[in-house]
Design an enzyme around this catalytic site. Structure first.
Site, short mmCIF file in Angstrom:
data_model
loop_
_atom_site.label_atom_id
_atom_site.label_comp_id
_atom_site.label_asym_id
_atom_site.label_seq_id
_atom_site.Cartn_x
_atom_site.Cartn_y
_atom_site.Cartn_z
N GLY A 195 0.84 -1.19 0.00
CA GLY A 195 0.00 0.00 0.00
C GLY A 195 0.88 1.23 0.00
N GLY A 198 3.13 5.28 4.39
CA GLY A 198 2.47 5.94 5.51
C GLY A 198 1.08 5.44 5.82
N THR A 199 0.70 4.30 5.25
CA THR A 199 -0.64 3.80 5.53
C THR A 199 -0.66 2.90 6.77
OG1 THR A 199 -0.19 2.15 3.83
CG2 THR A 199 -1.67 3.94 3.26
N THR A 202 4.13 -0.74 8.70
CA THR A 202 5.07 -1.04 9.79
C THR A 202 4.31 -1.15 11.10
OG1 THR A 202 6.62 0.36 8.60
CG2 THR A 202 7.23 -0.29 10.83
N HIS A 419 0.49 33.91 -11.36
CA HIS A 419 0.63 32.48 -11.62
C HIS A 419 -0.40 31.67 -10.81
CE1 HIS A 419 3.25 28.87 -12.48
NE2 HIS A 419 2.55 28.42 -11.44
N GLU A 420 -0.45 31.94 -9.51
CA GLU A 420 -1.39 31.19 -8.67
C GLU A 420 -2.83 31.52 -9.03
OE1 GLU A 420 -0.40 28.70 -7.05
OE2 GLU A 420 1.71 29.22 -7.30
N HIS A 423 -3.85 29.33 -11.87
CA HIS A 423 -4.27 27.98 -11.45
C HIS A 423 -5.68 28.04 -10.86
CE1 HIS A 423 -0.46 26.01 -12.02
NE2 HIS A 423 0.19 26.69 -11.11
N ASP A 495 5.01 22.47 -12.68
CA ASP A 495 3.69 22.26 -13.30
C ASP A 495 3.84 21.52 -14.62
OD1 ASP A 495 2.63 23.79 -11.27
OD2 ASP A 495 2.69 25.65 -12.43
P1 ADP Z 1 4.23 2.55 6.36
O1 ADP Z 1 5.05 1.48 6.99
O2 ADP Z 1 2.98 2.04 5.72
O3 ADP Z 1 4.97 3.47 5.46
P2 ADP Z 1 4.03 3.43 9.06
O4 ADP Z 1 3.46 2.25 9.69
O5 ADP Z 1 5.51 3.62 9.21
O6 ADP Z 1 3.67 3.48 7.53
O7 ADP Z 1 3.27 4.72 9.60
C1 ADP Z 1 3.95 5.83 10.13
C2 ADP Z 1 3.16 6.43 11.27
O8 ADP Z 1 1.91 6.94 10.83
C3 ADP Z 1 2.82 5.43 12.33
O9 ADP Z 1 3.83 5.31 13.27
C4 ADP Z 1 1.54 6.00 12.94
O10 ADP Z 1 1.84 6.98 13.90
C5 ADP Z 1 0.90 6.68 11.77
N1 ADP Z 1 -0.11 5.81 11.14
C6 ADP Z 1 -0.07 5.34 9.88
N2 ADP Z 1 -1.16 4.58 9.61
C7 ADP Z 1 -1.89 4.56 10.73
C8 ADP Z 1 -3.14 3.94 11.08
N3 ADP Z 1 -3.80 3.19 10.20
N4 ADP Z 1 -3.58 4.13 12.33
C9 ADP Z 1 -2.91 4.90 13.21
N5 ADP Z 1 -1.74 5.49 12.94
C10 ADP Z 1 -1.23 5.36 11.71
ZN ZN Z 2 2.23 26.54 -10.69
#
Ligand code: ADP
Ligand code: ZN
Length: 595
Positions: A195, A198-199, A202, A419-420, A423, A495
């Site tokens: 995915g 940041g989802t 980990t 410019h802005e 957009h 852009d």
């Molecule tokens: P990935 O491994 O998918 O890149 P991480 O697990 O490292 O993302 O996420 C980084 C931080 O973002 C986590 O430590 C947490 O604080 C926050 N975070 C991300 N997804 C969630 C979630 N589903 N619920 C709560 N916190 C989340």
């Molecule tokens: Zn621009």
């Protein structure tokens, strides 16, 4: 690395001190009586010297009382023979040698140099994979988190319920592996979480370890890939060895694509053999242990499409779990999870904030909440996080920190404002485009200004007209400059990049052009050196033509909008120059007053 250097210097110092001590004790006690050469000859004549020892041109002897004497004879007897006859006192000295300490030091120099060079190179090799101990070449470098240390559980992961459901089974298995093996059930050895960044991949892996109360090894795939062939493979071996010792446990490999990239995909020069060896070792290790040994490998990637198919075969990462970007409800959940850690005002409505943050990942939401808390802390008045502060934090996460200190000339400011406005006005006028949320000419990050649009709802797919609108909006900035000044700047570089990229994707990946039709020509993997799909020259020309037509047509659309609404464009620019930031409400007013 620092730790290692410290260690090394301690050893070097100990070694040097040792050498010094040995030499101090070895040195003969200096109670030898020096006698000059003439005296020596006299004493020989007198016969008071019994027997002498000759060492080079140093002569030593001991008299009957046990006293030691020493003299130095001249190297060239012929030179002083006539002098001796004249009975002058001749004292011969040993040729000066460098101090004994210096001698030892000099004899050590080449050795030290070799050590230093060795270090220098191994350090370079080591750093490539992201810092580490040079000595620990073949060590896995995995970080181990003890079950007692980590308190992360499924409660901390919000908004990804489907993924969690798929992973409970793994937790049950880790809690009691024998229950599964008794029933003859085969548990997956490897789970691939994929995915967007940041989802919470980990986080999920940690939560599994936390729920099951087992140790958690964590390593990044890029740590395996080094400059030297064979190191990655030995790290993989070591990682599995450590893992088996601690079973039941979880081995988490982040960014598995760094090692697990499709083998035929090529990969920007060197390190290729190394990566293949590492990947092979990983496959061998995964095949080499029984699923019931209690070691579960969890890997994470945001590029599961470029993984080598061998990795995904049964017995390896055969369980694949998607960790999607959170939807509205998920975002609200995640916000609440993180809000627990901070002081929040009662007027804060997380539902509204969740609605206003489509496309945000869990990490970005967490970041936003943290930014808000920081902003409050910085004020230091003991206040709480309010809606207003969260809005500011959102801007910062979305667009980067404001750079108010950047010095901008009035002329530049005016160009940016046009410019802005370009957009924003294009976005405003195009039906179906994402609504304009905010426009600013305060520099943030690398951008001199920004136009922020927020979709009204989460979008899972995009229509051709929506994408075409985006092309128009992206081009609006450049066109406004052109209309207002008759000249253009480099400000539109980013852009134009995005326009080219988007238009090419529309043509090659999504079948959105008449010239090419519904055939895809997408690159199998955007890896440098990868030749990509085989395209005939005629098709390549057609693709270029189609992309160009698309962009030109967007250009014309945008230009027409901005020229037809020149009065609004000027008013919007003026508003930006006056206030630096304008919002939806302001734009509504400007448009109404000027049309
Ligand atoms: P990935 O491994 O998918 O890149 P991480 O697990 O490292 O993302 O996420 C980084 C931080 O973002 C986590 O430590 C947490 O604080 C926050 N975070 C991300 N997804 C969630 C979630 N589903 N619920 C709560 N916190 C989340
Ligand atoms: Zn621009």
């Amino acid at each position: 690395m620092k730790y290692f250097y410290k260690n090394l210097s301690i050893w070097l110092i100990i070694g040097l001190i040792g050498i010094v001590l040995i030499n101090v004790f070895k040195k003969p006690p200096d109670d030898v009586i020096h006698v000059n050469y003439t005296d020596f000859l006299k004493r020989i004549e007198q016969g008071v010297i019994p027997d002498i020892k000759l060492e080079g041109n140093v002569i030593t002897w001991t008299n009957s009382n046990g006293e030691s004497f020493k003299t130095v004879s001249p190297e060239n007897q012929a030179v002083i023979a006539p002098l001796l006859k004249s009975r002058v006192n001749i004292e011969v000295r040993e040729p000066k040698k460098p101090h004994w300490f210096l001698q030892i030091f000099l004899s050590w120099v080449p050795f030290l140099l070799i050590i230093f060079l060795w270090f220098f190179f191994t350090k370079q090799g080591g750093e490539k994979g992201g810092g580490g101990k040079a000595m620990a070449f073949g060590k896995s470098r995995a970080r181990l988190i003890d079950p007692q240390e980590s308190k992360i559980t499924f409660k901390d992961v919000a908004g990804v319920d489907e993924a969690k459901d798929e992973l409970v089974e793994i937790v049950d298995f880790l809690k009691d592996p024998s229950r599964f093996s008794d029933a003859g059930a085969r548990i997956p050895k490897g789970v691939l979480l994929y995915g967007e960044p940041g989802t919470g991949k980990t986080l999920l892996a940690k939560a599994i370890a936390g729920e099951a109360g087992v140790p958690f090894f964590s390593i990044s795939g890029s740590n395996f890939v080094e400059m030297y062939v064979g190191i990655g493979a030995s790290r993989v071996r070591d990682l599995f060895k450590e893992g088996k010792k601690k079973a039941p446990c979880i081995i988490f490999i982040d960014e598995i694509d760094a090692v697990g990239r499709h083998r035929s995909a090529g990969g920007g020069g060197g390190g290729n053999d190394e990566r293949e060896q590492t990947l092979n070792q990983l496959l061998v290790e995964m095949d080499g242990f029984e699923g019931n040994e209690g070691v579960i490998i969890i890997a994470a990637t945001n590029r599961q499409d470029i993984l080598d198919p061998a990795l995904l075969r049964p017995g390896r990462f055969d369980r694949q779990v998607m960790v999607p970007l959170p939807d509205v409800g998920g975002r609200e959940h995640i916000l609440k999870v993180h809000a627990k850690k901070i002081q929040v005002d009662i007027d804060v409505n997380w539902k509204i904030i969740a609605k206003g943050t489509p496309g945000f990942s869990g990490a970005e939401l967490a970041n936003m909440v943290n930014e808000a808390a920081l902003m409050v802390a910085r004020k230091g008045d003991g206040g709480k996080v309010t809606m207003d502060i969260i809005e500011k934090a959102k801007d910062k996460v979305m667009m980067g920190a404001e750079r108010r200190s950047l010095i901008i000339t009035d002329k530049e400011k005016k160009i940016t404002a046009f410019h802005e406005s370009g957009h924003a006005l294009t976005a405003w006028m195009l039906p179906g485009a994402d609504p304009v949320h905010k426009v600013t000419i305060i520099p943030r990050g690398k951008a001199l200004g920004l136009t922020m649009q927020l979709p009204e709802e989460d979008k899972l797919s995009h229509s051709k007209s929506y994408l075409f609108n985006n092309l128009c909006i992206l081009l609006g900035g450049r066109i406004a400059e052109e209309i207002a000044f008759g000249d253009i700047t480099t400000g539109a570089g980013n852009d134009i990049d995005r326009v080219s990229d988007l238009a090419r994707k529309m043509v090659c990946e999504w079948g959105m052009s008449e010239e090419i039709g519904t055939i895809t020509f997408k690159a199998a993997s955007p890896v440098p050196g990868n030749p990509g799909p085989i395209i005939s020259e005629a098709t390549a020309l057609k693709i270029d033509g189609a992309v160009k037509n698309l962009v030109n047509s967007a250009y014309d659309t945008s230009k027409k909008i901005l020229s037809d609404n020149r009065k609004i464009l000027d008013a919007m620019t003026q508003a930006l120059l006056d206030h630096e930031t304008i919002t939806t409400e302001d734009i509504k007013k400007i448009v109404k007053e000027n049309s």
